[in-house]
Design an enzyme around this catalytic site. Structure first.
Site, PDB file in Angstrom:
ATOM      1  N   ASP A 189    -174.162  17.140   6.979  1.00 20.07           N
ATOM      2  CA  ASP A 189    -173.887  18.199   6.004  1.00 20.07           C
ATOM      3  C   ASP A 189    -174.832  19.355   6.295  1.00 20.07           C
ATOM      4  O   ASP A 189    -176.010  19.314   5.934  1.00 20.07           O
ATOM      5  CB  ASP A 189    -174.082  17.707   4.566  1.00 20.07           C
ATOM      6  CG  ASP A 189    -173.568  18.712   3.537  1.00 20.07           C
ATOM      7  OD1 ASP A 189    -173.656  19.936   3.797  1.00 20.07           O
ATOM      8  OD2 ASP A 189    -173.076  18.293   2.481  1.00 20.07           O
ATOM      9  N   ALA A 249    -161.079  12.737   1.019  1.00 19.21           N
ATOM     10  CA  ALA A 249    -161.292  14.161   0.751  1.00 19.21           C
ATOM     11  C   ALA A 249    -159.974  14.934   0.846  1.00 19.21           C
ATOM     12  O   ALA A 249    -159.236  15.047  -0.125  1.00 19.21           O
ATOM     13  CB  ALA A 249    -162.345  14.716   1.700  1.00 19.21           C
ATOM     14  N   ARG A 250    -159.660  15.436   2.050  1.00 16.02           N
ATOM     15  CA  ARG A 250    -158.424  16.153   2.289  1.00 16.02           C
ATOM     16  C   ARG A 250    -157.879  15.740   3.651  1.00 16.02           C
ATOM     17  O   ARG A 250    -158.636  15.610   4.631  1.00 16.02           O
ATOM     18  CB  ARG A 250    -158.633  17.678   2.256  1.00 16.02           C
ATOM     19  CG  ARG A 250    -158.830  18.264   0.861  1.00 16.02           C
ATOM     20  CD  ARG A 250    -157.567  18.155   0.028  1.00 16.02           C
ATOM     21  NE  ARG A 250    -157.658  18.821  -1.265  1.00 16.02           N
ATOM     22  CZ  ARG A 250    -158.066  18.244  -2.398  1.00 16.02           C
ATOM     23  NH1 ARG A 250    -158.437  16.978  -2.361  1.00 16.02           N
ATOM     24  NH2 ARG A 250    -158.107  18.922  -3.518  1.00 16.02           N
ATOM     25  N   ASP A 274    -156.743   7.908   1.589  1.00 13.62           N
ATOM     26  CA  ASP A 274    -156.171   8.308   0.302  1.00 13.62           C
ATOM     27  C   ASP A 274    -155.443   9.631   0.439  1.00 13.62           C
ATOM     28  O   ASP A 274    -154.768  10.078  -0.472  1.00 13.62           O
ATOM     29  CB  ASP A 274    -157.287   8.431  -0.747  1.00 13.62           C
ATOM     30  CG  ASP A 274    -156.753   8.711  -2.148  1.00 13.62           C
ATOM     31  OD1 ASP A 274    -155.788   8.037  -2.563  1.00 13.62           O
ATOM     32  OD2 ASP A 274    -157.306   9.607  -2.822  1.00 13.62           O
ATOM     33  N   GLU A 279    -148.291  15.445   2.952  1.00 11.22           N
ATOM     34  CA  GLU A 279    -148.148  14.567   1.794  1.00 11.22           C
ATOM     35  C   GLU A 279    -146.836  14.854   1.058  1.00 11.22           C
ATOM     36  O   GLU A 279    -146.557  16.006   0.731  1.00 11.22           O
ATOM     37  CB  GLU A 279    -149.334  14.754   0.843  1.00 11.22           C
ATOM     38  CG  GLU A 279    -150.657  14.335   1.475  1.00 11.22           C
ATOM     39  CD  GLU A 279    -151.849  14.402   0.534  1.00 11.22           C
ATOM     40  OE1 GLU A 279    -151.676  14.892  -0.618  1.00 11.22           O
ATOM     41  OE2 GLU A 279    -152.943  13.967   0.918  1.00 11.22           O
ATOM     42  N   HIS A 298    -153.015   9.601  -2.493  1.00 13.92           N
ATOM     43  CA  HIS A 298    -153.868  10.677  -3.003  1.00 13.92           C
ATOM     44  C   HIS A 298    -154.098  10.511  -4.509  1.00 13.92           C
ATOM     45  O   HIS A 298    -153.976  11.457  -5.280  1.00 13.92           O
ATOM     46  CB  HIS A 298    -153.249  12.049  -2.704  1.00 13.92           C
ATOM     47  CG  HIS A 298    -154.272  13.158  -2.715  1.00 13.92           C
ATOM     48  ND1 HIS A 298    -154.098  14.341  -2.025  1.00 13.92           N
ATOM     49  CD2 HIS A 298    -155.478  13.283  -3.324  1.00 13.92           C
ATOM     50  CE1 HIS A 298    -155.134  15.141  -2.215  1.00 13.92           C
ATOM     51  NE2 HIS A 298    -155.990  14.506  -3.004  1.00 13.92           N
ATOM     52  N   ALA A 301    -158.591   7.695  -7.066  1.00 15.65           N
ATOM     53  CA  ALA A 301    -159.601   7.988  -8.085  1.00 15.65           C
ATOM     54  C   ALA A 301    -158.991   8.273  -9.455  1.00 15.65           C
ATOM     55  O   ALA A 301    -159.735   8.529 -10.408  1.00 15.65           O
ATOM     56  CB  ALA A 301    -160.452   9.179  -7.652  1.00 15.65           C
TER      57      ALA A 301
END
Length: 362
Positions: A189, A249-250, A274, A279, A298, A301
């Site tokens: 990061d 994430a994406r 996920d 999509e 997706h 969560a």
């Protein structure tokens, strides 16, 4: 039909219609909209379920609380005046044109405080599911292949090295959840201070090092042009054959075709996704038939905890703006100098906001 302000001139909020099912029920349950009622703020669901917010949907509104629709430059075309706030229910904002919002004096907020624990828990869930071969073992039972269970010995999490691509709020929460497993965490990061990483007990490294050294790599960064295909064929080739890759994430952060190639060639032990580049994924996507891949639409969560957390955070942003205060999680910070925003916030703080007075300014 265009949105409109109540006759009494109250601060007005539009809520995107993608929250509702075919019977008009909020599929997310309690997202704390009752707090708007308690504060005397008028709100309603937008008249259309649309992929892109446009003037007929939002003209006359002071704020928009939304989940799926995109906010683009076209969103502001034809508005008598722009909303002061676009409050996104969630943490991603790749479908929001931040520059367009800033040009028109509109704040954009996200809900990292609401999504943090649900997403970190989902990441841990996916990690354990992949290491324990949950998809394969589920199919063994359903397909009457009980005798094959010895072929699907899992991996324990304790003592493994976990690599994180992104060390933001959610990833930091995951670090805490991993502590009982006595794992080592390494992260990439470029925006995380070394001091923060040290406090978490995380070793910062470049992306190639994370990919090469980790037993499990978890994608947890925001999608930007900088992170699109961050995990490409070259970086996948650096991973251990015994390692697994997870993306919560994406989708476009991972080159999905390269990932499929690596899995088919046996260069990776498995994966957990996920999110996908497209999509929903096509019916012919090879990932759908792989026993060593755990998939979720997706929504891993999506829990009552996330509903209340994201909803409460977005509603707090609305309440702040309605009383002339800046909300916490503004992502387009350059908008703060815009005269339209500052003038409207000042009049709201003073309780004298006049809807007809302020025109659109660029």
């Amino acid at each position: 039909m265009a949105a409109s302000r109540p006759a009494d001139g109250r601060f007005t909020v539009g809520v995107s219609r993608d929250f509702l099912d075919a019977d008009g029920r909020n599929v997310w349950g309690d997202i704390r909209l009752g707090e708007l009622d308690s504060a005397g703020i008028a709100w309603h669901y937008l008249p259309r379920d649309t992929d892109e917010l446009l003037a007929p949907d939002i003209d006359g509104l002071d704020a928009v609380l939304f989940a799926a629709p995109a906010v683009t430059a076209r969103t502001f075309t034809g508005l008598s005046r722009p909303p002061l706030l676009f409050a996104r229910f969630g943490v991603g904002y790749d479908a929001v044109d931040l520059d367009a919002c800033s040009r028109h004096g509109a704040l954009v907020t996200i809900t990292p405080d609401g999504a943090r624990r649900p997403v970190s828990t989902a990441a841990l869930t996916m990690l354990l599911a992949v290491l324990h071969n949950v998809t394969a073992k589920d199919r063994l039972v359903r397909q009457g292949r009980w005798s094959e269970r010895e072929q699907w010995m899992g991996l324990g999490l304790t003592g493994r090295r976990i690599g994180l691509l992104g060390l933001g709020n959610t990833a930091r929460d995951l670090v805490g959840l991993l502590r009982p497993f006595d794992t080592e965490v390494i992260a990439y990061d470029p925006y995380c201070p070394q001091e923060t990483a040290r406090e978490l007990g995380v070793r910062l490294a470049d992306a190639d090092t994370v990919m090469a050294e980790a037993d499990a790599v978890i994608v947890m960064c925001v999608l930007t042009e900088e992170t699109r295909h961050l995990v490409d064929a070259r970086r996948l080739s650096l991973m251990k054959p015994s390692a697994v890759l997870l993306n919560v994430a994406r989708g476009p952060i991972v080159d999905e075709s390269a990932l499929i190639d690596a899995l088919c060639a046996g260069r990776l032990r498995g994966a957990g996704l996920d999110v996908f580049e497209t999509e929903p994924p096509g019916a012919d996507n090879p990932l759908l038939t792989m026993d060593n891949v755990v998939l979720s639409p997706h929504s891993l969560a999506w829990t009552d905890e996330m509903s209340a957390g994201n909803g409460g955070s977005a509603v707090r942003a609305v309440l702040d703006v309605a009383t002339g205060r800046l909300p916490r999680f503004v992502v387009n910070r350059d908008v703060l100098a815009h005269p339209y925003l500052s003038e409207r916030l000042a009049t709201l703080a003073a309780g004298t906001d006049e809807p007809a007075r302020a025109g659109v300014r660029s």
